[in-house]
Design a protein around this motif. Sequence first.
Motif, PDB file in Angstrom:
ATOM      1  N   LEU A 128       0.939   5.250 -13.716  1.00  0.00           N
ATOM      2  CA  LEU A 128       1.607   4.022 -13.290  1.00  0.00           C
ATOM      3  C   LEU A 128       1.014   3.470 -11.996  1.00  0.00           C
ATOM      4  O   LEU A 128       1.157   2.290 -11.700  1.00  0.00           O
ATOM      5  CB  LEU A 128       3.105   4.245 -13.122  1.00  0.00           C
ATOM      6  N   GLY A 129       0.329   4.311 -11.249  1.00  0.00           N
ATOM      7  CA  GLY A 129      -0.340   3.842 -10.046  1.00  0.00           C
ATOM      8  C   GLY A 129      -1.336   2.735 -10.348  1.00  0.00           C
ATOM      9  O   GLY A 129      -1.498   1.807  -9.559  1.00  0.00           O
ATOM     10  N   TRP A 130      -1.990   2.799 -11.511  1.00  0.00           N
ATOM     11  CA  TRP A 130      -2.935   1.747 -11.897  1.00  0.00           C
ATOM     12  C   TRP A 130      -2.222   0.429 -12.150  1.00  0.00           C
ATOM     13  O   TRP A 130      -2.756  -0.634 -11.855  1.00  0.00           O
ATOM     14  CB  TRP A 130      -3.723   2.150 -13.148  1.00  0.00           C
ATOM     15  N   ILE A 131      -1.032   0.518 -12.676  1.00  0.00           N
ATOM     16  CA  ILE A 131      -0.262  -0.702 -12.931  1.00  0.00           C
ATOM     17  C   ILE A 131       0.227  -1.286 -11.608  1.00  0.00           C
ATOM     18  O   ILE A 131       0.100  -2.486 -11.352  1.00  0.00           O
ATOM     19  CB  ILE A 131       0.933  -0.418 -13.868  1.00  0.00           C
ATOM     20  N   TYR A 132       0.759  -0.430 -10.749  1.00  0.00           N
ATOM     21  CA  TYR A 132       1.286  -0.883  -9.465  1.00  0.00           C
ATOM     22  C   TYR A 132       0.178  -1.341  -8.520  1.00  0.00           C
ATOM     23  O   TYR A 132       0.427  -2.109  -7.595  1.00  0.00           O
ATOM     24  CB  TYR A 132       2.113   0.228  -8.816  1.00  0.00           C
ATOM     25  N   PHE A 133      -1.039  -0.875  -8.749  1.00  0.00           N
ATOM     26  CA  PHE A 133      -2.168  -1.304  -7.929  1.00  0.00           C
ATOM     27  C   PHE A 133      -2.392  -2.812  -8.043  1.00  0.00           C
ATOM     28  O   PHE A 133      -3.013  -3.427  -7.175  1.00  0.00           O
ATOM     29  CB  PHE A 133      -3.445  -0.549  -8.326  1.00  0.00           C
ATOM     30  N   ALA A 134      -1.853  -3.426  -9.070  1.00  0.00           N
ATOM     31  CA  ALA A 134      -1.948  -4.881  -9.232  1.00  0.00           C
ATOM     32  C   ALA A 134      -1.338  -5.594  -8.027  1.00  0.00           C
ATOM     33  O   ALA A 134      -1.822  -6.665  -7.635  1.00  0.00           O
ATOM     34  CB  ALA A 134      -1.240  -5.318 -10.519  1.00  0.00           C
ATOM     35  N   ILE A 143       0.824  -1.218   0.000  1.00  0.00           N
ATOM     36  CA  ILE A 143       0.000   0.000   0.000  1.00  0.00           C
ATOM     37  C   ILE A 143       0.854   1.263   0.000  1.00  0.00           C
ATOM     38  O   ILE A 143       0.677   2.121  -0.876  1.00  0.00           O
ATOM     39  CB  ILE A 143      -1.016  -0.024   1.159  1.00  0.00           C
ATOM     40  N   PRO A 144       1.809   1.437   0.927  1.00  0.00           N
ATOM     41  CA  PRO A 144       2.625   2.657   0.867  1.00  0.00           C
ATOM     42  C   PRO A 144       3.514   2.720  -0.375  1.00  0.00           C
ATOM     43  O   PRO A 144       3.771   3.809  -0.905  1.00  0.00           O
ATOM     44  CB  PRO A 144       3.471   2.609   2.145  1.00  0.00           C
ATOM     45  N   ALA A 145       3.956   1.567  -0.866  1.00  0.00           N
ATOM     46  CA  ALA A 145       4.785   1.560  -2.074  1.00  0.00           C
ATOM     47  C   ALA A 145       3.985   2.081  -3.266  1.00  0.00           C
ATOM     48  O   ALA A 145       4.476   2.909  -4.051  1.00  0.00           O
ATOM     49  CB  ALA A 145       5.306   0.153  -2.352  1.00  0.00           C
ATOM     50  N   VAL A 146       2.759   1.619  -3.401  1.00  0.00           N
ATOM     51  CA  VAL A 146       1.908   2.079  -4.503  1.00  0.00           C
ATOM     52  C   VAL A 146       1.539   3.539  -4.297  1.00  0.00           C
ATOM     53  O   VAL A 146       1.488   4.319  -5.262  1.00  0.00           O
ATOM     54  CB  VAL A 146       0.658   1.186  -4.631  1.00  0.00           C
ATOM     55  N   LYS A 147       1.304   3.920  -3.062  1.00  0.00           N
ATOM     56  CA  LYS A 147       0.965   5.319  -2.761  1.00  0.00           C
ATOM     57  C   LYS A 147       2.086   6.257  -3.211  1.00  0.00           C
ATOM     58  O   LYS A 147       1.824   7.319  -3.779  1.00  0.00           O
ATOM     59  CB  LYS A 147       0.698   5.471  -1.266  1.00  0.00           C
ATOM     60  N   ARG A 148       3.343   5.851  -2.981  1.00  0.00           N
ATOM     61  CA  ARG A 148       4.475   6.668  -3.418  1.00  0.00           C
ATOM     62  C   ARG A 148       4.495   6.828  -4.936  1.00  0.00           C
ATOM     63  O   ARG A 148       4.773   7.907  -5.460  1.00  0.00           O
ATOM     64  CB  ARG A 148       5.795   6.063  -2.930  1.00  0.00           C
ATOM     65  N   VAL A 149       4.184   5.751  -5.647  1.00  0.00           N
ATOM     66  CA  VAL A 149       4.153   5.820  -7.111  1.00  0.00           C
ATOM     67  C   VAL A 149       3.027   6.742  -7.572  1.00  0.00           C
ATOM     68  O   VAL A 149       3.207   7.545  -8.491  1.00  0.00           O
ATOM     69  CB  VAL A 149       4.001   4.412  -7.727  1.00  0.00           C
ATOM     70  N   VAL A 150       1.868   6.629  -6.929  1.00  0.00           N
ATOM     71  CA  VAL A 150       0.735   7.486  -7.294  1.00  0.00           C
ATOM     72  C   VAL A 150       1.094   8.956  -7.080  1.00  0.00           C
ATOM     73  O   VAL A 150       0.775   9.813  -7.916  1.00  0.00           O
ATOM     74  CB  VAL A 150      -0.530   7.094  -6.486  1.00  0.00           C
ATOM     75  N   LEU A 151       1.763   9.252  -5.965  1.00  0.00           N
ATOM     76  CA  LEU A 151       2.109  10.639  -5.652  1.00  0.00           C
ATOM     77  C   LEU A 151       3.112  11.239  -6.637  1.00  0.00           C
ATOM     78  O   LEU A 151       3.172  12.454  -6.786  1.00  0.00           O
ATOM     79  CB  LEU A 151       2.639  10.749  -4.224  1.00  0.00           C
ATOM     80  N   THR A 152       3.898  10.410  -7.304  1.00  0.00           N
ATOM     81  CA  THR A 152       4.836  10.945  -8.293  1.00  0.00           C
ATOM     82  C   THR A 152       4.112  11.433  -9.546  1.00  0.00           C
ATOM     83  O   THR A 152       4.640  12.267 -10.276  1.00  0.00           O
ATOM     84  CB  THR A 152       5.876   9.890  -8.723  1.00  0.00           C
ATOM     85  N   GLY A 153       2.934  10.882  -9.801  1.00  0.00           N
ATOM     86  CA  GLY A 153       2.177  11.291 -10.983  1.00  0.00           C
ATOM     87  C   GLY A 153       2.743  10.757 -12.287  1.00  0.00           C
ATOM     88  O   GLY A 153       2.368  11.230 -13.359  1.00  0.00           O
ATOM     89  N   GLN A 154       3.609   9.766 -12.217  1.00  0.00           N
ATOM     90  CA  GLN A 154       4.211   9.213 -13.425  1.00  0.00           C
ATOM     91  C   GLN A 154       3.162   8.533 -14.292  1.00  0.00           C
ATOM     92  O   GLN A 154       2.214   7.940 -13.792  1.00  0.00           O
ATOM     93  CB  GLN A 154       5.285   8.187 -13.077  1.00  0.00           C
ATOM     94  N   THR A 155       3.385   8.602 -15.602  1.00  0.00           N
ATOM     95  CA  THR A 155       2.528   7.897 -16.549  1.00  0.00           C
ATOM     96  C   THR A 155       3.392   6.966 -17.389  1.00  0.00           C
ATOM     97  O   THR A 155       4.605   7.162 -17.512  1.00  0.00           O
ATOM     98  CB  THR A 155       1.780   8.876 -17.478  1.00  0.00           C
TER      99      THR A 155
END
Length: 162
Positions: free
Chosen positions: A127-133, A107-119
């Motif tokens: 990329l948060g959608w991918i890491y949400f897997a 959860i925190p790992a994916v949260k960090r990716v979401v916060l970066t806003g990377q696509t």
Amino acid sequence: MKILRWLDEHFEEYILSGLLVVIAVVMMLQVIMRYVFNASLSWAEEASRYAFVWSALVSIGYTIKENSILKVDTLVEALPAGLKHLLITLINLSVTLFFGYLFISSIPAVKRVVLTGQTSPALKIPLGWIYFAAIAGFFLATVRSIQKTGQDLGVSIRKKGA
């Protein structure tokens, strides 16, 4: 209740089937575009890769549910019935704790990716959608491990009571 029962029995199957269809259609489209039209799709390989990542993580829970997860059970099968059930219960509890830990840690790992806003480069999806897997896959694995432990304990209790 029928919906919950249906989801319990078929949820992963439909997700995995859909992802397999996506991979097959995208790759077939890529082959046709490349060899028939002499032009390739810039997003096809990326879409297939992400669908594969999702299918790999979702399949963990499915293999636990279907009791087809890779395991070596030579020692377990050599034990007498009482010890066998105890060891199976301990293994199931360990698997549940392991996937529970991975779920909580993801959860925190994916949260960090979401916060970066990377696509993603080609598809331009977050990329948060991918890491949400990882969250989804480890959650399903934890739930299926809990179910498996409960089923095995139920069988063990019923055998002792019979």
